[in-house]
Design an enzyme around this catalytic site. Sequence first.
Site, PDB file in Angstrom:
ATOM      1  N   ASP A  43     -17.883  16.396  21.633  1.00 53.38           N
ATOM      2  CA  ASP A  43     -17.461  16.731  20.662  1.00 53.38           C
ATOM      3  C   ASP A  43     -16.264  16.038  19.850  1.00 53.38           C
ATOM      4  O   ASP A  43     -15.865  15.145  20.778  1.00 53.38           O
ATOM      5  CB  ASP A  43     -17.271  18.228  20.627  1.00 53.38           C
ATOM      6  N   TYR A 162     -26.999  20.115   2.073  1.00 54.30           N
ATOM      7  CA  TYR A 162     -26.981  20.621   3.212  1.00 54.30           C
ATOM      8  C   TYR A 162     -28.580  20.738   3.606  1.00 54.30           C
ATOM      9  O   TYR A 162     -29.126  20.545   4.571  1.00 54.30           O
ATOM     10  CB  TYR A 162     -26.450  21.999   3.442  1.00 54.30           C
TER      11      TYR A 162
HETATM   12  N1  LIG Z   1     -24.007  28.926  11.902  1.00 55.85           N
HETATM   13  C1  LIG Z   1     -24.893  29.267  11.269  1.00 55.85           C
HETATM   14  O1  LIG Z   1     -25.120  30.069  10.675  1.00 55.85           O
HETATM   15  C2  LIG Z   1     -25.873  28.174  11.262  1.00 55.85           C
HETATM   16  C3  LIG Z   1     -27.369  28.270  10.832  1.00 55.85           C
HETATM   17  C4  LIG Z   1     -28.284  27.225  10.455  1.00 55.85           C
HETATM   18  C5  LIG Z   1     -27.904  26.142  11.356  1.00 55.85           C
HETATM   19  N2  LIG Z   1     -26.585  25.996  12.033  1.00 55.85           N
HETATM   20  C6  LIG Z   1     -26.592  24.727  12.593  1.00 55.85           C
HETATM   21  O2  LIG Z   1     -26.126  24.757  14.027  1.00 55.85           O
HETATM   22  C7  LIG Z   1     -25.153  23.717  14.332  1.00 55.85           C
HETATM   23  C8  LIG Z   1     -24.211  24.405  15.119  1.00 55.85           C
HETATM   24  O3  LIG Z   1     -23.339  25.246  14.206  1.00 55.85           O
HETATM   25  P1  LIG Z   1     -22.578  26.332  14.617  1.00 55.85           P
HETATM   26  O4  LIG Z   1     -22.626  27.474  13.675  1.00 55.85           O
HETATM   27  O5  LIG Z   1     -22.215  26.370  16.055  1.00 55.85           O
HETATM   28  O6  LIG Z   1     -20.994  25.519  14.032  1.00 55.85           O
HETATM   29  P2  LIG Z   1     -19.449  25.573  14.511  1.00 55.85           P
HETATM   30  O7  LIG Z   1     -18.907  24.743  13.258  1.00 55.85           O
HETATM   31  O8  LIG Z   1     -19.111  26.615  14.985  1.00 55.85           O
HETATM   32  O9  LIG Z   1     -19.552  24.277  15.533  1.00 55.85           O
HETATM   33  C9  LIG Z   1     -19.795  22.975  15.272  1.00 55.85           C
HETATM   34  C10 LIG Z   1     -19.189  22.038  16.352  1.00 55.85           C
HETATM   35  O10 LIG Z   1     -19.403  20.656  15.833  1.00 55.85           O
HETATM   36  C11 LIG Z   1     -18.440  19.974  16.096  1.00 55.85           C
HETATM   37  N3  LIG Z   1     -18.445  18.597  15.186  1.00 55.85           N
HETATM   38  C12 LIG Z   1     -18.510  18.961  13.711  1.00 55.85           C
HETATM   39  N4  LIG Z   1     -18.554  17.655  13.218  1.00 55.85           N
HETATM   40  C13 LIG Z   1     -18.672  16.756  14.222  1.00 55.85           C
HETATM   41  C14 LIG Z   1     -18.764  15.256  14.364  1.00 55.85           C
HETATM   42  N5  LIG Z   1     -18.947  14.512  13.307  1.00 55.85           N
HETATM   43  N6  LIG Z   1     -18.676  14.727  15.470  1.00 55.85           N
HETATM   44  C15 LIG Z   1     -18.593  15.397  16.660  1.00 55.85           C
HETATM   45  N7  LIG Z   1     -18.528  16.833  16.842  1.00 55.85           N
HETATM   46  C16 LIG Z   1     -18.458  17.378  15.497  1.00 55.85           C
HETATM   47  C17 LIG Z   1     -17.082  20.926  15.748  1.00 55.85           C
HETATM   48  O11 LIG Z   1     -15.973  20.180  16.255  1.00 55.85           O
HETATM   49  C18 LIG Z   1     -17.687  21.971  16.284  1.00 55.85           C
HETATM   50  O12 LIG Z   1     -17.269  22.296  17.943  1.00 55.85           O
HETATM   51  C19 LIG Z   1     -24.938  23.001  13.212  1.00 55.85           C
HETATM   52  O13 LIG Z   1     -25.981  21.896  13.144  1.00 55.85           O
HETATM   53  C20 LIG Z   1     -25.254  23.910  12.152  1.00 55.85           C
HETATM   54  O14 LIG Z   1     -25.799  23.183  11.039  1.00 55.85           O
HETATM   55  C21 LIG Z   1     -25.654  26.883  11.923  1.00 55.85           C
END
Ligand SMILES: NC(=O)c1ccc[n+]([C@@H]2O[C@H](COP(=O)([O-])OP(=O)(O)OC[C@H]3O[C@@H](n4cnc5c(N)ncnc54)[C@H](O)[C@@H]3O)[C@@H](O)[C@H]2O)c1
Length: 258
Positions: A43, A162
């Site tokens: 991360d 997105y």
């Molecule tokens: N939460 C939702 O509703 C949801 C729904 C569908 C898909 N997703 C997908 O699930 C995945 C995780 O999402 P989440 O909800 O846990 O998000 P979150 O924001 O809680 O966590 C994302 C993590 O990714 C890290 N990060 C972001 N950009 C980065 C980069 N360039 N390099 C390294 N680390 C990076 C951040 O520091 C964080 O720890 C994502 O791909 C998101 O698109 C989430």
Amino acid sequence: MSTTTSANRFENKIVFVTGAAKGIGRATAIAFAREGARLALADFDDKANSETADFIRKEGGEAITLHVDVTSENEVRSAVNETMAEFGRLDVAFNNVGRIQKPTPLAESTLDEWRIIMESNALGVFLGMKYEIPALLKSGGGAIVNTSSGAGLRGRKGFALYTAAKHAVAGLTRAASLDYARQGIRVNAVAPGPVDTELAHVVTGGSQDGIAAMEVTQPIGRLGQPEEIASAVLWLASPEAGYTLGTVLPVDGGRTAG
Ligand SMILES: NC(=O)c1ccc[n+]([C@@H]2O[C@H](COP(=O)([O-])OP(=O)(O)OC[C@H]3O[C@@H](n4cnc5c(N)ncnc54)[C@H](O)[C@@H]3O)[C@@H](O)[C@H]2O)c1
């Protein structure tokens, strides 16, 4: 919500997780560790990533932390190399980093936003797989799970960038699964619906009203918990899913069922 399990499907397996510092990535890393895996946590948020590692170690698990921006080829290559140097092999990779855009009609989106959203979601998955696959082949095969989204299966109003990025993740997953199907690597993706994490708060505003408005649109009547995505990822990565490849599995409370 916590999900405990007595299964040990990943005893001594080496698992590389991106976006491990928070949300779905953190919950999934913890779930793998609880089933015996040794974790490489990647991360760019070093502080929060250390907290994930501390949590795993307090429970008796093993984890290393790696500073990685998944949009940097050098950093992704180094992270996979460091994982191989530390553990000697790689069994599972979870390419989970993603960022969501601010809701905007397409013509109001900027080129900078396009680059940020495409690179953090799609380029990150491409670079991850590019360097994980040789490591998995060297280890005799394994499994990759990528994180797409409901927006990787359907168009989502106000989220063109997105939606494009998460469709790209779905496409990379399907095509890569065909490239390596005969070489013992299974590539799949999860497509979460709204999950209660910081990312979802970009959409809900994080307020009770915003969350309630999102819940009303959910067939199941609530947001998901990160642990509910983690359990699907673990299944896809496990031998139980040995005949499953190239799937983009909705885990979304019914959002894409209708
Ligand atoms: N939460 C939702 O509703 C949801 C729904 C569908 C898909 N997703 C997908 O699930 C995945 C995780 O999402 P989440 O909800 O846990 O998000 P979150 O924001 O809680 O966590 C994302 C993590 O990714 C890290 N990060 C972001 N950009 C980065 C980069 N360039 N390099 C390294 N680390 C990076 C951040 O520091 C964080 O720890 C994502 O791909 C998101 O698109 C989430």
